[in-house]
Scaffold this active site. Structure first.
Site, PDB file in Angstrom:
ATOM      1  N   LYS A  98       3.090  -3.128  -6.720  1.00  0.00           N
ATOM      2  CA  LYS A  98       4.476  -2.968  -7.148  1.00  0.00           C
ATOM      3  C   LYS A  98       5.461  -3.407  -6.077  1.00  0.00           C
ATOM      4  O   LYS A  98       6.363  -4.187  -6.334  1.00  0.00           O
ATOM      5  CB  LYS A  98       4.733  -1.498  -7.507  1.00  0.00           C
ATOM      6  CG  LYS A  98       6.122  -1.228  -8.080  1.00  0.00           C
ATOM      7  CD  LYS A  98       6.298  -1.881  -9.425  1.00  0.00           C
ATOM      8  CE  LYS A  98       7.643  -1.561 -10.043  1.00  0.00           C
ATOM      9  NZ  LYS A  98       7.835  -2.313 -11.299  1.00  0.00           N
TER      10      LYS A  98
ATOM     11  N   LYS B  56       4.835 -11.835 -17.852  1.00  0.00           N
ATOM     12  CA  LYS B  56       4.404 -10.521 -18.329  1.00  0.00           C
ATOM     13  C   LYS B  56       3.031 -10.604 -19.006  1.00  0.00           C
ATOM     14  O   LYS B  56       2.176  -9.740 -18.813  1.00  0.00           O
ATOM     15  CB  LYS B  56       5.440  -9.949 -19.304  1.00  0.00           C
ATOM     16  CG  LYS B  56       6.697  -9.470 -18.638  1.00  0.00           C
ATOM     17  CD  LYS B  56       6.444  -8.246 -17.789  1.00  0.00           C
ATOM     18  CE  LYS B  56       7.521  -8.075 -16.733  1.00  0.00           C
ATOM     19  NZ  LYS B  56       7.410  -9.008 -15.607  1.00  0.00           N
TER      20      LYS B  56
ATOM     21  N   GLU C   2       9.726 -15.463 -17.928  1.00  0.00           N
ATOM     22  CA  GLU C   2       9.464 -14.036 -17.773  1.00  0.00           C
ATOM     23  C   GLU C   2       8.434 -13.557 -18.796  1.00  0.00           C
ATOM     24  O   GLU C   2       7.553 -12.749 -18.483  1.00  0.00           O
ATOM     25  CB  GLU C   2      10.770 -13.247 -17.906  1.00  0.00           C
ATOM     26  CG  GLU C   2      10.631 -11.742 -17.880  1.00  0.00           C
ATOM     27  CD  GLU C   2      10.117 -11.178 -16.566  1.00  0.00           C
ATOM     28  OE1 GLU C   2       9.853  -9.964 -16.516  1.00  0.00           O
ATOM     29  OE2 GLU C   2       9.958 -11.940 -15.592  1.00  0.00           O
TER      30      GLU C   2
ATOM     31  N   ARG D  37       1.935   1.585  -7.245  1.00  0.00           N
ATOM     32  CA  ARG D  37       2.233   0.477  -6.348  1.00  0.00           C
ATOM     33  C   ARG D  37       1.114  -0.563  -6.322  1.00  0.00           C
ATOM     34  O   ARG D  37       1.308  -1.670  -5.839  1.00  0.00           O
ATOM     35  CB  ARG D  37       2.470   1.006  -4.925  1.00  0.00           C
ATOM     36  CG  ARG D  37       3.690   1.896  -4.812  1.00  0.00           C
ATOM     37  CD  ARG D  37       3.733   2.608  -3.475  1.00  0.00           C
ATOM     38  NE  ARG D  37       3.987   1.687  -2.378  1.00  0.00           N
ATOM     39  CZ  ARG D  37       5.190   1.446  -1.859  1.00  0.00           C
ATOM     40  NH1 ARG D  37       6.251   2.031  -2.361  1.00  0.00           N
ATOM     41  NH2 ARG D  37       5.332   0.621  -0.842  1.00  0.00           N
TER      42      ARG D  37
ATOM     43  N   TRP E 209      -4.208  -1.947  -0.648  1.00  0.00           N
ATOM     44  CA  TRP E 209      -4.291  -3.190  -1.415  1.00  0.00           C
ATOM     45  C   TRP E 209      -4.816  -4.234  -0.441  1.00  0.00           C
ATOM     46  O   TRP E 209      -4.161  -4.568   0.539  1.00  0.00           O
ATOM     47  CB  TRP E 209      -2.909  -3.576  -1.946  1.00  0.00           C
ATOM     48  CG  TRP E 209      -2.890  -4.740  -2.885  1.00  0.00           C
ATOM     49  CD1 TRP E 209      -3.119  -4.724  -4.228  1.00  0.00           C
ATOM     50  CD2 TRP E 209      -2.578  -6.102  -2.542  1.00  0.00           C
ATOM     51  NE1 TRP E 209      -2.973  -5.987  -4.742  1.00  0.00           N
ATOM     52  CE2 TRP E 209      -2.648  -6.855  -3.741  1.00  0.00           C
ATOM     53  CE3 TRP E 209      -2.251  -6.762  -1.358  1.00  0.00           C
ATOM     54  CZ2 TRP E 209      -2.406  -8.220  -3.780  1.00  0.00           C
ATOM     55  CZ3 TRP E 209      -2.014  -8.128  -1.396  1.00  0.00           C
ATOM     56  CH2 TRP E 209      -2.088  -8.840  -2.594  1.00  0.00           C
TER      57      TRP E 209
ATOM     58  N   CYS F 175       0.845  -1.186   0.000  1.00  0.00           N
ATOM     59  CA  CYS F 175       0.000   0.000   0.000  1.00  0.00           C
ATOM     60  C   CYS F 175       0.882   1.238   0.000  1.00  0.00           C
ATOM     61  O   CYS F 175       2.094   1.167   0.042  1.00  0.00           O
ATOM     62  CB  CYS F 175      -0.896  -0.013   1.233  1.00  0.00           C
ATOM     63  SG  CYS F 175      -1.692  -1.598   1.529  1.00  0.00           S
TER      64      CYS F 175
ATOM     65  N   GLU G 260       0.395 -11.025 -16.315  1.00  0.00           N
ATOM     66  CA  GLU G 260       0.235  -9.866 -15.439  1.00  0.00           C
ATOM     67  C   GLU G 260      -0.652  -8.787 -16.054  1.00  0.00           C
ATOM     68  O   GLU G 260      -1.496  -8.207 -15.353  1.00  0.00           O
ATOM     69  CB  GLU G 260       1.610  -9.253 -15.124  1.00  0.00           C
ATOM     70  CG  GLU G 260       2.416 -10.018 -14.097  1.00  0.00           C
ATOM     71  CD  GLU G 260       3.747  -9.344 -13.838  1.00  0.00           C
ATOM     72  OE1 GLU G 260       4.088  -9.119 -12.661  1.00  0.00           O
ATOM     73  OE2 GLU G 260       4.476  -9.037 -14.809  1.00  0.00           O
TER      74      GLU G 260
ATOM     75  N   HIS H 233       6.612 -34.190 -22.455  1.00  0.00           N
ATOM     76  CA  HIS H 233       6.359 -34.857 -21.182  1.00  0.00           C
ATOM     77  C   HIS H 233       5.084 -34.354 -20.514  1.00  0.00           C
ATOM     78  O   HIS H 233       4.983 -34.379 -19.289  1.00  0.00           O
ATOM     79  CB  HIS H 233       7.558 -34.680 -20.240  1.00  0.00           C
ATOM     80  CG  HIS H 233       8.799 -35.353 -20.735  1.00  0.00           C
ATOM     81  ND1 HIS H 233       8.940 -36.721 -20.798  1.00  0.00           N
ATOM     82  CD2 HIS H 233       9.960 -34.834 -21.219  1.00  0.00           C
ATOM     83  CE1 HIS H 233      10.124 -37.024 -21.279  1.00  0.00           C
ATOM     84  NE2 HIS H 233      10.764 -35.892 -21.550  1.00  0.00           N
TER      85      HIS H 233
ATOM     86  N   ASN I 116       0.606   0.247   6.564  1.00  0.00           N
ATOM     87  CA  ASN I 116       1.061  -0.744   5.592  1.00  0.00           C
ATOM     88  C   ASN I 116       1.565  -1.959   6.353  1.00  0.00           C
ATOM     89  O   ASN I 116       2.174  -1.816   7.418  1.00  0.00           O
ATOM     90  CB  ASN I 116       2.202  -0.198   4.733  1.00  0.00           C
ATOM     91  CG  ASN I 116       1.740   0.819   3.726  1.00  0.00           C
ATOM     92  OD1 ASN I 116       0.550   1.073   3.582  1.00  0.00           O
ATOM     93  ND2 ASN I 116       2.680   1.411   3.012  1.00  0.00           N
ATOM     94  N   GLY I 117       1.365  -3.148   5.793  1.00  0.00           N
ATOM     95  CA  GLY I 117       1.872  -4.357   6.433  1.00  0.00           C
ATOM     96  C   GLY I 117       0.747  -5.242   6.932  1.00  0.00           C
ATOM     97  O   GLY I 117      -0.434  -5.042   6.610  1.00  0.00           O
TER      98      GLY I 117
END
Length: 609
Positions: free
Chosen positions: A604, A486, A482, A27, A74, A2, A489, A505, A98-99
């Site tokens: 973020k 992306k 990666e 963020r 968030w 947050c 996301e 496989h 935050n946390g």
């Protein structure tokens, strides 16, 4: 995850709070709010959705004050509702947090027994009531906060105001970043310097366990024992220009195109030095690096994929074992320590909670050879590490990491070559060759960026799809991972990545004409193997989208779409081939109409478990 901003001044701070929250939008968040002290009373406005909706409500209600706090949330405890949005209040106390507070349920039961009623599902409201209980018992606001945090288990960054003490703003941190901005006759707090850069560049970074008593004219910082302590003042180098879009449609697009410069800035010290040297990593680095017996890399998300790429380099070039582990897994298993192993932590923000806790765990096991790769000076992880290499990517606003990833790869390659040189495995000719590769890399990245029109043309083929596969082999397998990340996301297409040899496989069962398959296929020793894997896809009707090099010996055909990079760049090929998969994700997201810079459910800076 947050965002926090606070201000105390002789002017109206509401515009400062709103502007700061807007700068923290990158963020990730799902609600926003502010609380201000107006004529010795607390006024609060909260809204789910964007900061602009909360701003409109504050303007409609005529908010104007000289002390206030703001927050973007968030959701963790409790859903996305106005009641769960910050700030939270208790009898004239307002705070943002935050946390995560791990013992909130026990505290909630205790506070209910004391007569407190709860309006939200959050762990944060517990802190507000706890602080009020200590005020009620006779403590002042600073003392109430200091007493309260000693009863909390977990991670927090707090900003607290009280109508009984309108000239004070109290801050506290443990496990989550928080800083103080110093002005003339006014002071600020924030979770990120970008929130207050329009007001001041002079900042103090709070340490673990610190509390701070902030007025218009003074700042006093106290350590975990309540003793006054001096924390160093820093002059932030974050520029307002780096926080603006300029000619780009989105920050992600801007940051993709900033990679030649970001990489050039990150390798500047190496190139200026004309050699790979331990001094690039800090004082006494040679003593730390010379006798290591292995490398253990700890990271999360995109940074984890950077570590996976580095494993190939470390074992091939430096000739020592390298393991890579997700930080959140490492910190909870019974790891066997080797004190001669170098622990490398990677974090863009330097505040990633799982990575920070993994580093603490490694140190508790006896690891004292620690090195961090980070993009934010003076953040927590570099401060806790013996050595550090700063990537000079600049501010990264888009939630999906781009230039942070490629600069991390550059830093890891530099570390690899330095270790190889110290171990006698890199002679002068080899060193000169690798330095030349680094010098040419920004230009190679620019050539890859020039492929954007061709990649954009592919986006319409991907936009209607719901699933995709990414394939790579060897050192390019992490780049496939990666690329899949992306695409997930920002376009919300379900994407998975596999080593191309694993296709037969199991994953091959998924392949049909509705499953696009992206292949990273540079002209290296494994190219012929990758070609065989591609034939397996075509035989099942799969559509292939291949990123390769100019000198690869195959072309387009029915169901095989090819984009060629201008040249093969040797050992640094994974970095160059990252650019096309970033651009593909970006343009597919545009075609699907998603929120590129603020993808749903993501943040973020990940400062919770």
């Amino acid at each position: 995850m947050c965002g926090i901003v606070g201000a105390i001044a002789d002017r109206d701070v509401v515009p400062v709070l709103i502007d700061g929250l807007k700068r923290l939008e990158y963020r990730g968040y799902d609600s926003a709010g502010i609380a201000v002290l107006d004529q010795d009373d607390i006024r609060r406005v909260r809204r789910t959705g964007r900061v602009s909706e909360m701003e409109a409500a504050a303007q409609a209600e005529g908010f104007n004050a000289q002390v206030g706090i703001g927050h973007t949330r968030w959701a963790t405890h409790g859903g996305v509702t106005e009641a769960n949005a910050h700030p939270h209040c208790s009898h004239g106390v307002a705070l943002v947090h935050n946390g995560i507070i791990e013992n909130h349920e026990q505290q909630r039961e205790k506070l209910r027994a004391m007569g407190y009623e709860f309006e939200s599902q959050t762990d944060t409201e517990v802190i507000a009531h706890l602080i009020h209980s200590h005020l009620k018992a006779g403590a002042d606001l600073l003392g109430a906060v200091q007493k309260s945090v000693k009863e909390l288990h977990g991670a927090y960054a707090l900003a607290v105001v009280s109508r009984k003490e309108p000239g004070r703003l109290i801050a506290a941190r443990m496990g989550c970043p928080l800083l103080i901005g110093l002005g003339e006759g006014e002071n600020f707090i924030a979770s990120d310097v970008s929130a207050i850069i329009q007001a001041t560049r002079k900042v103090i970074f709070l340490e673990e366990g610190d509390t701070a008593d902030i007025t218009r004219e003074s700042v006093r910082v106290f350590d975990g024992d309540g003793q006054t302590i001096e924390r160093e003042t820093h002059l932030s180098d974050v520029s307002l220009a780096s926080l603006e879009l300029g000619p780009y449609r989105h920050f992600m697009q801007k940051e993709i195109h900033e990679q030649p410069r970001a990489i050039g800035d990150t390798i500047e010290a190496v190139i200026d030095n004309g050699a790979f040297g331990a001094e690039l990593f800090g004082k006494n680095a040679e003593e730390v690096l010379r006798d290591i017996e292995g490398v253990q890399i700890l990271a999360c998300g995109t940074s984890y994929y950077a570590g996976m790429t580095a494993r190939y380099w470390v074992e091939q070039i430096a000739g020592i074992p390298c393991t890579v582990e997700i930080a959140s897994e490492y910190r909870y298993r019974a790891a066997v320590a080797n004190p001669k192993q170098l622990i490398v932590t990677i974090s863009q923000s330097g505040e990633t909670l799982d990575t920070m806790e993994a580093l603490k765990y490694a140190k508790s096991l006896g690891h004292d050879k620690t090195l961090s790769i980070c993009n934010v000076p003076e953040s927590a992880i570099p401060r806790a590490s013996k050595l550090v290499y700063y990537t000079r990517a600049g501010a990264e606003i888009g939630v999906a990491s781009t230039k942070a990833f490629t600069t991390q790869l550059v830093a890891l390659f530099t570390l690899t070559c330095t270790i190889a040189k110290l171990r006698g495995r890199l002679d002068a000719e080899g060193e000169a060759s690798y330095l030349d590769c680094l010098r040419q890399l920004p230009g190679s990245i620019q050539h890859a960026l020039n492929l954007e029109p061709q990649i954009k043309a592919w986006s319409d083929k991907f936009a209607p799809k719901n699933h995709a596969l990414f394939l790579g082999r060897g050192v390019h397998y992490p780049i496939a991972l990666e690329g899949a990340l992306k695409l997930k996301e920002i376009s919300y297409i379900h994407a998975e990545a596999y080593p191309a040899g694993e296709l037969k496989h199991g994953p091959l069962a998924l392949v049909d004409e509705q499953m696009p398959v992206v292949v990273i296929a540079p002209n290296d020793a494994l190219l012929e193997k990758v070609k065989s894997n591609m034939q397996e896809v075509r035989a099942r009707g799969g559509q292939l989208f291949v990123f390769t090099d100019e000198d690869s010996q195959f072309g387009e055909s029915e169901g095989v779409h090819v984009i060629r990079a201008p040249r093969h760049v040797g050992v640094l090929s994974p970095i160059m081939h990252t650019i096309p998969v970033q651009l593909l994700a970006y343009h597919v997201a545009l075609a699907r109409g998603t929120d590129v810079d603020k993808p749903r459910n993501l943040a973020k800076s990940v400062t919770v478990e």
